[in-house]
Write an enzyme that holds these catalytic residues in place. Sequence first.
Site: not given
Ligand SMILES: Nc1nc(=O)c(N)c(NC[C@H](O)[C@H](O)[C@H](O)COP(=O)(O)O)[nH]1
Ligand SMILES: [Zn+2]
Length: 168
Positions: A54, A56, A91, A101
């Site tokens: 992600h 963050e 998240c 995060c």
């Molecule tokens: N704040 C934030 N920064 C990120 O870089 C990102 N990709 C998400 N995304 C949130 C979303 O809820 C998750 O991407 C899905 O729940 C899939 O989970 P994974 O990413 O595969 O761990 N949220």
């Molecule tokens: Zn996250």
Amino acid sequence: TTNKHLRYLSEALELAKKSPPKPTNFCVGALLLDTVNDKVLSTGYTLELPGNTHAEQCCLSKLAQEHNLSEEEVGKIIPEHAVLYTTMEPCFVRLSGNLPCVQRVLQTSSNGYHGIKSVVCGVKEPETFVGENKGRKALADGGVDVIYVTGLEDEILKVATAGHRESS
Ligand SMILES: Nc1nc(=O)c(N)c(NC[C@H](O)[C@H](O)[C@H](O)COP(=O)(O)O)[nH]1
Ligand SMILES: [Zn+2]
């Protein structure tokens, strides 16, 4: 300070645009600002580092690497009045089961480290993957202020969901 927030949130949005679009996550950009010296300490965007990373997470992991610290210890070198700008709120639950995060942010102020006490984001997380994101309360309970800055929502969401449309 809203103009300042918008300036750095725009920088985070430029970072988010570097993220390779996927249907299973959001393209997000993040940066950690030392507000005393107006210095960007680290940046990150979704999938910047290897693995299912992600924005963050990349921001904090890169900072730790620069200081030869583990991610768990990175709070040690985060100055007071540091602000984490992220285009989408951190998240709280991840479908992959990886460490959310919100936990990574809260971890920076464990072990007595000052860590991150302020998060500025441009949008709440859409309920696409995990329903309502309850991270803001968890952060507040941990002494972290979450500030939503309006003005860039449409563009942030367009970039975030680039991988969710066929012809993106
Ligand atoms: N704040 C934030 N920064 C990120 O870089 C990102 N990709 C998400 N995304 C949130 C979303 O809820 C998750 O991407 C899905 O729940 C899939 O989970 P994974 O990413 O595969 O761990 N949220
Ligand atoms: Zn996250």
